[in-house]
Scaffold this motif. Structure first.
Motif, PDB file in Angstrom:
ATOM      1  N   GLU A   1       0.845  -1.191   0.000  1.00  0.00           N
ATOM      2  CA  GLU A   1       0.000   0.000   0.000  1.00  0.00           C
ATOM      3  C   GLU A   1       0.879   1.239   0.000  1.00  0.00           C
ATOM      4  O   GLU A   1       1.547   1.540   0.984  1.00  0.00           O
ATOM      5  CB  GLU A   1      -0.919  -0.012   1.219  1.00  0.00           C
ATOM      6  CG  GLU A   1      -1.904  -1.172   1.140  1.00  0.00           C
ATOM      7  CD  GLU A   1      -2.830  -1.279   2.320  1.00  0.00           C
ATOM      8  OE1 GLU A   1      -3.895  -1.876   2.164  1.00  0.00           O
ATOM      9  OE2 GLU A   1      -2.477  -0.781   3.402  1.00  0.00           O
TER      10      GLU A   1
ATOM     11  N   ARG B   1      -7.273  -5.716   4.820  1.00  0.00           N
ATOM     12  CA  ARG B   1      -8.333  -4.835   4.335  1.00  0.00           C
ATOM     13  C   ARG B   1      -9.721  -5.248   4.803  1.00  0.00           C
ATOM     14  O   ARG B   1     -10.691  -4.566   4.538  1.00  0.00           O
ATOM     15  CB  ARG B   1      -8.313  -4.834   2.807  1.00  0.00           C
ATOM     16  CG  ARG B   1      -7.020  -4.284   2.276  1.00  0.00           C
ATOM     17  CD  ARG B   1      -6.873  -4.452   0.786  1.00  0.00           C
ATOM     18  NE  ARG B   1      -5.514  -4.057   0.447  1.00  0.00           N
ATOM     19  CZ  ARG B   1      -5.084  -3.858  -0.778  1.00  0.00           C
ATOM     20  NH1 ARG B   1      -5.889  -4.008  -1.795  1.00  0.00           N
ATOM     21  NH2 ARG B   1      -3.837  -3.484  -0.993  1.00  0.00           N
TER      22      ARG B   1
ATOM     23  N   THR C   1      -8.010  -0.233   1.228  1.00  0.00           N
ATOM     24  CA  THR C   1      -6.682  -0.343   1.852  1.00  0.00           C
ATOM     25  C   THR C   1      -6.876  -0.947   3.248  1.00  0.00           C
ATOM     26  O   THR C   1      -8.012  -1.110   3.701  1.00  0.00           O
ATOM     27  CB  THR C   1      -5.992   1.033   1.983  1.00  0.00           C
ATOM     28  OG1 THR C   1      -6.858   1.892   2.720  1.00  0.00           O
ATOM     29  CG2 THR C   1      -5.706   1.640   0.614  1.00  0.00           C
TER      30      THR C   1
ATOM     31  N   HIS D   1      -8.839   3.984   7.572  1.00  0.00           N
ATOM     32  CA  HIS D   1      -7.984   3.462   6.504  1.00  0.00           C
ATOM     33  C   HIS D   1      -7.396   4.643   5.759  1.00  0.00           C
ATOM     34  O   HIS D   1      -7.598   5.795   6.159  1.00  0.00           O
ATOM     35  CB  HIS D   1      -8.776   2.531   5.578  1.00  0.00           C
ATOM     36  CG  HIS D   1     -10.130   3.061   5.178  1.00  0.00           C
ATOM     37  ND1 HIS D   1     -10.287   4.150   4.353  1.00  0.00           N
ATOM     38  CD2 HIS D   1     -11.376   2.656   5.530  1.00  0.00           C
ATOM     39  CE1 HIS D   1     -11.582   4.377   4.187  1.00  0.00           C
ATOM     40  NE2 HIS D   1     -12.262   3.500   4.902  1.00  0.00           N
ATOM     41  N   TYR D   2      -6.687   4.360   4.699  1.00  0.00           N
ATOM     42  CA  TYR D   2      -6.110   5.441   3.887  1.00  0.00           C
ATOM     43  C   TYR D   2      -7.237   6.296   3.317  1.00  0.00           C
ATOM     44  O   TYR D   2      -8.250   5.763   2.849  1.00  0.00           O
ATOM     45  CB  TYR D   2      -5.281   4.822   2.759  1.00  0.00           C
ATOM     46  CG  TYR D   2      -4.461   5.803   1.952  1.00  0.00           C
ATOM     47  CD1 TYR D   2      -3.637   6.732   2.580  1.00  0.00           C
ATOM     48  CD2 TYR D   2      -4.500   5.787   0.557  1.00  0.00           C
ATOM     49  CE1 TYR D   2      -2.877   7.615   1.850  1.00  0.00           C
ATOM     50  CE2 TYR D   2      -3.733   6.666  -0.181  1.00  0.00           C
ATOM     51  CZ  TYR D   2      -2.922   7.584   0.468  1.00  0.00           C
ATOM     52  OH  TYR D   2      -2.163   8.468  -0.271  1.00  0.00           O
TER      53      TYR D   2
END
Lengths: 324, 331
Positions: free
Chosen positions: A59, B111, B131, B149-150
């Motif tokens: 990521e 995730r 993500t 999360h992102y």
């Protein structure tokens, strides 16, 4: 418990099929009595009982830290933090990246995250290349050039599949991009472990020499825009420390998107110790390290590896830092 | 000011990764994969929960639940018995949250999140994010779960498995839900906090922390938020419409970065653990602080009160841990 020493982390890059997995399996099966954690992206290809294999998601996150090209691996920050909580920690950690991965987010993670910096240290970026196919990849693929540009150690693998002349040509093409990396010619990723582990490529105290291996013809011009190349400068005149740090900072801030790696050892006027610096894109790390020995010729030398580098401008900048 | 009364100290030989206090028994999740249970009457039991490190822990029913880097989620009985609830190959179960209100449990691995609607139920099919999930927080009723999360936070309704997104660019590394249900806060990779007022999705942003905030908690019936990540304990006002435009109060000791905060369950008294290993109690009203555990070798990594607020348990990165007893201590 005293604060444990930072655990070295080795990053393995290279195209699919170049021999990364073979190398990993070699490292893990060799009788070395060491305990490794391995962070992979393709779970299942390797599996050795005594070592921990972790599946990562690659990521890549942008940082809002004012550094416009700064990306990090969010998954690594978490995985490394969790690995550090394990009892009976590891002698080293190996990170395998996917074939087309840009190595910079991995490297930048070790500069940017305080928790990662506190407990681990980036040891070296090892790139495995397929001697038979790399020449073609270098022409066509930006990723192949960047993986070579970033490397501290390159395994020129599968050398048994090409003849001597082709091998020399390939090595010259690699040298043109990266004059600093150690190149090992291998078959079946066979290399002594001390050549790739605990190298200390990012350890300022261990960077004592910079000896760019420029091969003949490496200064040829007429490259097209996306070419990754290297430029080095040296002088035996002492440098002005203040001017130098200012110039390095400014250069990396303004050109850091195109400068992939940079490294230098400098003789600073008035200092008995050498000033060592290295950078990954815009991020840099520099310090006064070991003293120059009495009989050692003092000189300053540095290398930029990147694309669209303006040799004349960089040269002027470097020379403007020479002490009056 | 409370004085540290009879204390009990534990020398574990692995990182204290989580702490939870059920009535009558405290649980310490450890980096060697065990969960150590310490009963108020002194009895100690070690549950062999994970093959690796235990990474997260919560009170679950009258016992506990823990997740580990062996990909297992296990229920731990008060007697130390271990029952596997979930097993995922090659994944870390990094977060677990339990709602006392609804009894629902959610854990996160990579995730995915997995919901166990009530004790004894089977885990539902995973819900995925783009993500990795970096933190979990239930709403006060236990019907919704916030997943950081992102680029933001997903708020899932457990019943319908639908989510709304609170978006904010960047890497969010933890999430907390206001006890009144009105606000959701996150900690960011860049040593800052971000938050949303849920009524109108108004953003709030608190920057200037010298370190990452890994712990925060509301106190005073949700009117204040205590946060770690600075030398002092930084407290933000959340009465009325939230902290927008208001300034924070800095309380507590000023020497060493605060790594974890734990407000007292009933009183305006903040316990804080610090990077130098010290633990402090600070009375919010007059900022009077007392050191209840002296500085030691490694940072405090976990801190929690017994539900009645009479005991405070702490744990550190090197495994040092303890339970401080304030029963009968004067205010």
């Amino acid at each position: 418990m005293t604060e444990a020493a930072a655990i070295p982390v080795t990053v393995l890059t290279g195209y699919l099929g170049a021999g990364k997995t073979t190398l990993l399996n070699r490292i893990l099966t060799e009788q070395h009595g060491k305990k490794y954690a391995v962070i992979v992206n393709e779970f299942g290809e390797i599996g050795i009982d005594n070592d921990l294999v972790v599946d990562a998601d690659e990521e890549v996150f942008e940082m809002n830290n004012g550094c416009i090209c700064c990306t990090v691996r969010g998954d690594l920050i978490r995985i490394l933090a969790n690995l550090m909580k394990r009892k009976g920690r590891f002698d080293a950690i190996l990170i395998e990246t996917t074939g087309l991965a840009d190595p910079s987010p991995v490297a930048q993670t070790f500069f940017v995250d305080d928790d990662v910096r506190a407990k681990t240290k980036l040891d070296a970026i090892v790139t495995v290349v397929d001697a038979k196919h790399i020449a073609g990849s270098l022409k066509d693929a930006k990723e192949a050039r960047e993986q070579i540009a970033f490397a501290d150690v390159i395994l020129l693998n599968k050398t048994d599949l090409v003849d001597g002349a082709a091998l020399a040509e390939t090595e010259a093409a690699i040298r043109k991009i990266n004059p600093l990396a150690e190149i090992h010619r291998t078959t079946k990723s066979g290399v002594a472990l001390d050549a790739i582990l605990d190298v200390g490529a990012f350890d300022l105290d261990r960077i004592l020499e910079i000896e760019p291996h420029f091969l003949e013809g490496s200064h040829s011009h007429g490259h097209h825009e996306e070419d990754v190349e290297s430029i080095s400068f040296d002088t035996t005149k002492p440098m002005n420390g203040e001017a130098l740090t200012h110039w390095l900072r400014t250069t990396l801030t303004t050109k850091g998107q195109d400068i992939l790696r940079s490294k230098g050892i400098f003789d600073i006027k008035g200092e008995t110790k050498r000033f060592v610096f290295q950078g990954v894109h815009m991020l840099m790390d520099g310090d006064l390290t070991s003293p120059w020995k009495a009989d050692e010729p003092r000189r300053s030398r540095m290398v930029f590896i990147g694309r669209n580098l303006d040799r004349d401008e960089l040269k002027r900048g470097f020379e403007s830092c020479i002490a009056a | 000011m409370s004085q540290a009364a009879p204390a009990r100290f534990l020398a574990n030989d692995a990182y204290v990764t989580g702490l939870a206090y059920a009535p009558g028994v405290a649980a310490f999740a450890l980096g060697d994969g065990t969960v150590k249970l310490v009963a108020d009457d002194g009895g100690e039991t070690v549950a062999a929960a994970h093959d690796g490190a235990a990474l997260c822990l919560a009170v679950y029913g009258d016992g506990f639940v823990s997740g580990g880097d062996d990909g297992r989620l296990v229920r731990i009985g008060r007697d130390g018995s271990v029952t596997e609830l979930l097993k995922l190959r090659g994944k870390f179960i990094e977060h677990v949250a339990v709602s006392p209100a609804s009894g629902a449990l959610v854990c996160a691995a990579g995730r995915d999140i997995f919901i166990i609607a009530k004790p004894g139920a089977a885990p539902a099919e995973p819900l995925s994010h783009r993500t990795s999930v970096t933190g979990l927080a239930f709403d006060p009723k236990g019907k919704r779960i916030a997943c950081a999360h992102y680029n933001g936070v997903s708020l899932w309704w457990l019943a319908s498995e639908t989510a709304t997104l609170l978006d904010w660019k960047g890497s969010h590394v933890g999430v907390w839900w206001h006890p009144g249900g009105d606000f959701v806060m996150t900690a960011m990779q860049e040593n800052a906090l971000h938050g949303w007022r849920l009524s109108d999705k108004q953003h709030m942003r608190m920057a200037g922390y010298p370190a990452k905030t890994k712990s925060m908690a509301w106190f005073s019936k949700g009117k204040w938020l205590a946060t770690a990540g600075s030398e002092a304990v930084i407290c933000w006002p959340f009465d009325g419409k939230g902290p927008m435009g208001k300034s924070a109060r800095e309380i507590g000791p000023q020497g060493s970065i605060c790594t974890v905060v734990a407000p007292h369950p009933n009183r305006d008294l903040i316990a804080s653990g610090h990077a130098d290993g010290s633990v402090w109690l600070t009375r919010f009203e007059d900022d009077k602080a007392a050191c209840v555990r002296a500085p030691a070798a490694t940072p405090v990594s976990a801190l929690t009160w017994r539900p009645d607020g009479n005991r405070l348990a702490f744990g550190c990165e090197d495994g040092a841990a303890g339970i401080l007893n304030f029963e009968g201590a004067a205010g």
